[in-house]
Motif scaffolding. Structure first.
Motif, PDB file in Angstrom:
ATOM      1  N   ALA A  27       0.852  -0.719   0.009  1.00 13.95           N
ATOM      2  CA  ALA A  27       0.033   0.282   0.128  1.00 13.95           C
ATOM      3  C   ALA A  27       0.803   1.398  -0.251  1.00 13.95           C
ATOM      4  CB  ALA A  27      -1.124   0.383   0.905  1.00 13.95           C
ATOM      5  N   GLY A  28       0.241   2.463  -0.319  1.00 13.45           N
ATOM      6  CA  GLY A  28       0.537   3.580  -0.568  1.00 13.45           C
ATOM      7  C   GLY A  28       0.481   4.551   0.617  1.00 13.45           C
ATOM      8  N   CYS A  29       0.991   5.837   0.676  1.00 14.18           N
ATOM      9  CA  CYS A  29       0.641   6.616   1.490  1.00 14.18           C
ATOM     10  C   CYS A  29      -0.498   7.063   1.670  1.00 14.18           C
ATOM     11  CB  CYS A  29       1.788   7.684   0.785  1.00 14.18           C
ATOM     12  SG  CYS A  29       3.943   7.921   0.850  1.00 14.18           S
ATOM     13  N   ALA A  30      -0.974   7.179   0.335  1.00 16.42           N
ATOM     14  CA  ALA A  30      -2.607   7.412   0.521  1.00 16.42           C
ATOM     15  C   ALA A  30      -3.723   6.040   0.880  1.00 16.42           C
ATOM     16  CB  ALA A  30      -3.303   7.782  -1.305  1.00 16.42           C
ATOM     17  N   GLU A  31      -3.263   5.423   1.169  1.00 16.39           N
ATOM     18  CA  GLU A  31      -3.933   4.016   1.667  1.00 16.39           C
ATOM     19  C   GLU A  31      -3.485   3.791   3.081  1.00 16.39           C
ATOM     20  OE1 GLU A  31      -3.154   3.003  -2.882  1.00 16.39           O
ATOM     21  OE2 GLU A  31      -2.209   3.253  -0.710  1.00 16.39           O
ATOM     22  N   ILE A  32      -2.450   3.908   3.536  1.00 17.22           N
ATOM     23  CA  ILE A  32      -2.250   4.147   4.492  1.00 17.22           C
ATOM     24  C   ILE A  32      -2.555   5.079   5.282  1.00 17.22           C
ATOM     25  CG2 ILE A  32      -0.310   4.563   6.554  1.00 17.22           C
ATOM     26  CD1 ILE A  32       1.523   2.872   4.092  1.00 17.22           C
ATOM     27  N   TRP A  33      -2.662   6.104   5.048  1.00 15.01           N
ATOM     28  CA  TRP A  33      -3.175   7.895   5.893  1.00 15.01           C
ATOM     29  C   TRP A  33      -4.925   7.273   5.746  1.00 15.01           C
ATOM     30  CZ3 TRP A  33      -7.151  10.806   4.056  1.00 15.01           C
ATOM     31  CH2 TRP A  33      -7.386  12.074   4.544  1.00 15.01           C
ATOM     32  N   GLU A  34      -5.351   6.422   4.397  1.00 18.91           N
ATOM     33  CA  GLU A  34      -6.532   6.324   4.921  1.00 18.91           C
ATOM     34  C   GLU A  34      -6.998   6.030   5.788  1.00 18.91           C
ATOM     35  OE1 GLU A  34     -10.559   4.828   1.730  1.00 18.91           O
ATOM     36  OE2 GLU A  34      -8.641   5.137   0.705  1.00 18.91           O
ATOM     37  N   HIS A  35      -6.671   4.626   5.484  1.00 23.13           N
ATOM     38  CA  HIS A  35      -6.611   3.860   7.322  1.00 23.13           C
ATOM     39  C   HIS A  35      -6.497   3.956   8.351  1.00 23.13           C
ATOM     40  CE1 HIS A  35      -5.951  -0.545   9.209  1.00 23.13           C
ATOM     41  NE2 HIS A  35      -4.889   0.447   9.547  1.00 23.13           N
ATOM     42  N   LEU A  36      -5.490   4.543   8.539  1.00 27.37           N
ATOM     43  CA  LEU A  36      -5.182   5.435   9.999  1.00 27.37           C
ATOM     44  C   LEU A  36      -6.468   6.596   9.841  1.00 27.37           C
ATOM     45  CD1 LEU A  36      -1.258   6.019  10.194  1.00 27.37           C
ATOM     46  CD2 LEU A  36      -2.878   4.471  10.619  1.00 27.37           C
ATOM     47  N   SER A  37      -6.853   7.266   9.519  1.00 25.18           N
ATOM     48  CA  SER A  37      -8.069   8.665   9.190  1.00 25.18           C
ATOM     49  C   SER A  37      -9.045   7.617   9.721  1.00 25.18           C
ATOM     50  CB  SER A  37      -8.043   9.136   8.242  1.00 25.18           C
ATOM     51  OG  SER A  37      -7.258  10.127   7.818  1.00 25.18           O
ATOM     52  N   GLU A  38      -9.700   6.391   8.946  1.00 27.52           N
ATOM     53  CA  GLU A  38     -10.222   5.744   9.359  1.00 27.52           C
ATOM     54  C   GLU A  38     -10.494   4.826  10.861  1.00 27.52           C
ATOM     55  OE1 GLU A  38     -10.270   2.483   6.096  1.00 27.52           O
ATOM     56  OE2 GLU A  38     -11.672   4.702   5.007  1.00 27.52           O
ATOM     57  N   ARG A  39      -9.191   4.537  10.985  1.00 25.01           N
ATOM     58  CA  ARG A  39      -8.982   3.959  12.037  1.00 25.01           C
ATOM     59  C   ARG A  39      -9.410   4.733  13.748  1.00 25.01           C
ATOM     60  NH1 ARG A  39      -4.161   0.226  14.830  1.00 25.01           N
ATOM     61  NH2 ARG A  39      -4.440   0.218  16.960  1.00 25.01           N
ATOM     62  N   ARG A  40      -8.569   6.265  13.174  1.00 28.12           N
ATOM     63  CA  ARG A  40      -9.111   7.357  14.280  1.00 28.12           C
ATOM     64  C   ARG A  40     -10.306   7.580  14.288  1.00 28.12           C
ATOM     65  NH1 ARG A  40      -5.923  10.508  11.128  1.00 28.12           N
ATOM     66  NH2 ARG A  40      -3.604   9.645  11.954  1.00 28.12           N
ATOM     67  N   GLU A  41     -11.366   8.003  13.409  1.00 26.52           N
ATOM     68  CA  GLU A  41     -12.719   8.188  13.135  1.00 26.52           C
ATOM     69  C   GLU A  41     -13.598   6.465  14.156  1.00 26.52           C
ATOM     70  OE1 GLU A  41     -14.103   8.232   9.682  1.00 26.52           O
ATOM     71  OE2 GLU A  41     -13.563  10.114   9.260  1.00 26.52           O
ATOM     72  N   ARG A  42     -13.285   5.620  14.525  1.00 27.15           N
ATOM     73  CA  ARG A  42     -13.715   4.482  14.744  1.00 27.15           C
ATOM     74  C   ARG A  42     -13.426   4.674  16.201  1.00 27.15           C
ATOM     75  NH1 ARG A  42     -12.044   1.215  10.860  1.00 27.15           N
ATOM     76  NH2 ARG A  42     -10.242   0.474  11.938  1.00 27.15           N
ATOM     77  N   GLU A  43     -11.995   4.997  16.839  1.00 28.03           N
ATOM     78  CA  GLU A  43     -12.142   5.369  18.347  1.00 28.03           C
ATOM     79  C   GLU A  43     -12.178   6.503  18.734  1.00 28.03           C
ATOM     80  OE1 GLU A  43      -7.089   5.148  17.948  1.00 28.03           O
ATOM     81  OE2 GLU A  43      -7.390   3.011  17.734  1.00 28.03           O
ATOM     82  N   GLU A  44     -12.652   7.154  18.593  1.00 29.27           N
ATOM     83  CA  GLU A  44     -13.242   8.259  18.524  1.00 29.27           C
ATOM     84  C   GLU A  44     -15.209   8.436  19.145  1.00 29.27           C
ATOM     85  OE1 GLU A  44     -13.001  11.534  16.090  1.00 29.27           O
ATOM     86  OE2 GLU A  44     -10.432  11.822  16.562  1.00 29.27           O
TER      87      GLU A  44
END
Length: 45
Positions: A27-44
């Motif tokens: 996975a590239g930078c964009a996919e990693i960024w998207e994954h981390l953003s989605e994870r953060r949203e779920r944790e919030e």
């Protein structure tokens, strides 16, 4: 995306890279960024 247990059966939350569980190999930078953003949203929630 697939479940972390499908991509990395040895995944462990204590690992330094556990935050990348579920990211496809190659996975590239964009996919990693998207994954981390989605994870953060779920944790919030």
């Amino acid at each position: 995306m697939t479940d972390a247990s499908e991509t990395r059966p040895d995944a462990d939350d204590d690992r330094d890279d556990a935050h990348l569980d579920g990211v496809e190999p190659g996975a590239g930078c964009a996919e990693i960024w998207e994954h981390l953003s989605e994870r953060r949203e779920r944790e919030e929630e």
